[in-house]
Motif scaffolding. Sequence first.
Motif, short mmCIF file in Angstrom:
data_model
loop_
_atom_site.label_atom_id
_atom_site.label_comp_id
_atom_site.label_asym_id
_atom_site.label_seq_id
_atom_site.Cartn_x
_atom_site.Cartn_y
_atom_site.Cartn_z
N PRO A 17 0.80 -1.23 0.00
CA PRO A 17 0.00 0.00 0.00
C PRO A 17 0.84 1.28 0.00
N SER A 18 2.11 1.18 0.37
CA SER A 18 2.92 2.39 0.43
C SER A 18 3.57 2.70 -0.92
N LEU A 19 3.35 1.84 -1.92
CA LEU A 19 3.93 2.08 -3.24
C LEU A 19 3.06 3.05 -4.02
N GLU A 23 8.69 5.24 -5.11
CA GLU A 23 8.54 4.16 -4.14
C GLU A 23 8.73 2.81 -4.79
N VAL A 24 8.15 2.65 -5.98
CA VAL A 24 8.30 1.38 -6.70
C VAL A 24 9.76 1.14 -7.04
N ALA A 25 10.43 2.20 -7.48
CA ALA A 25 11.86 2.08 -7.80
C ALA A 25 12.65 1.65 -6.58
N ALA A 73 17.87 4.80 -5.03
CA ALA A 73 17.02 4.72 -6.21
C ALA A 73 15.77 5.57 -6.03
N GLY A 74 15.16 5.46 -4.86
CA GLY A 74 13.94 6.23 -4.59
C GLY A 74 14.19 7.72 -4.66
N VAL A 75 15.28 8.17 -4.05
CA VAL A 75 15.58 9.60 -4.03
C VAL A 75 15.87 10.10 -5.45
#
Lengths: 251, 108
Positions: free
Chosen positions: A189-191, A196-198, A229-231
Amino acid sequence: MNDSSQQFSTPWQDFLAGLQATLPLAPSVAPFGMLFGTLALTAGMTPWMAQVMSIVVFAGSSQFLAVQLMAGGAPGIIIFLTTLVVNLRHVLYGMSLSTYFKKFPTPTKALLAYLMTDEAYAITISRLRQAEQGVPLAHPGWYNFGSGLTLNLIWQISTAIGILFGALIPDSWSLDFAVPLTFIALVVPSLTGKAEVAAALCAGLAGVLLAGMPLKLGIIAAAIIGILAGVIVEQRTRPAQLPGSPTSERE
Amino acid sequence: MDATSMWLIILGMGVITYLLRFGSLQLASRWTLSSFQQTVLRFVPVAVLSAIVAIELFVPGGQLQVSPLSNPRIIAAALAIGVCLKTRKILPTIAVGMVSLWILQAIL
């Protein structure tokens, strides 16, 4: 701001919510506690030593490792080093929650710090993210307390059972699978965006590639890769926006 | 190893672990975090939990097992992810995952 017609939950209600969110993990955590109790005795510890270790350290993977090292005659300094490295990920948890808990009095933080585990962190941060998306949580400290205390009691009781009765759970039940399932239920749920997916995909892939690293270092390294990756993706897709994360004014 | 050494090790481990947990929790009280640092922290749960899940799924017990045929947990987890995307609830996700695993273990 909060709608004045909404009733705030009481600390007790938030404590119970944390407890209820954590109870489903009991069947997956308990077998490890029991196993530790049994292993500790096999390694030459007395029943009290094993129980006190579960109380004083309260970190399963480092407890298992230490017991095996002790049985193998490793010097204390090695055991301390491995404890430090294996439990290093708790620094990420503390850093992550510190913004939310910033205004708590120090004794409160001292208690919540003692109760911090992978599971308590995952459950609490998941609920805090929900709170940011519109389902307010009036007392995050009490919620975290409910979660952490529940885990702690499960751990102590299962350790005691392992000490007293030895391993009784059949492996074929695969109850340990409930732990990654719970984490899946919290992560999915946090994606909410590409970043976030990355982060999730990169961390997962790196985790598998680095799983061979000793002392669970692979988890930290993979987490760092995932965070990077996210950043990076975040700065590319939403460069002008400030992140919707807690500010210093948040209570 | 004698009893005194074991007790000292237990205590030492407790101190180390607690300092890691308490020191990091105090962080925001000592330093105000920049918006960049807050962005970084935001990805901590996703990254850490994804790494843990991936390792427990694909490298159980230290052995790499990426074939769904030899590792039924992969399929069970995929089903659980599907349920989670639809329901967004913890208990159905866990329930579907566990039941799928038991069924697959019985079949394969």
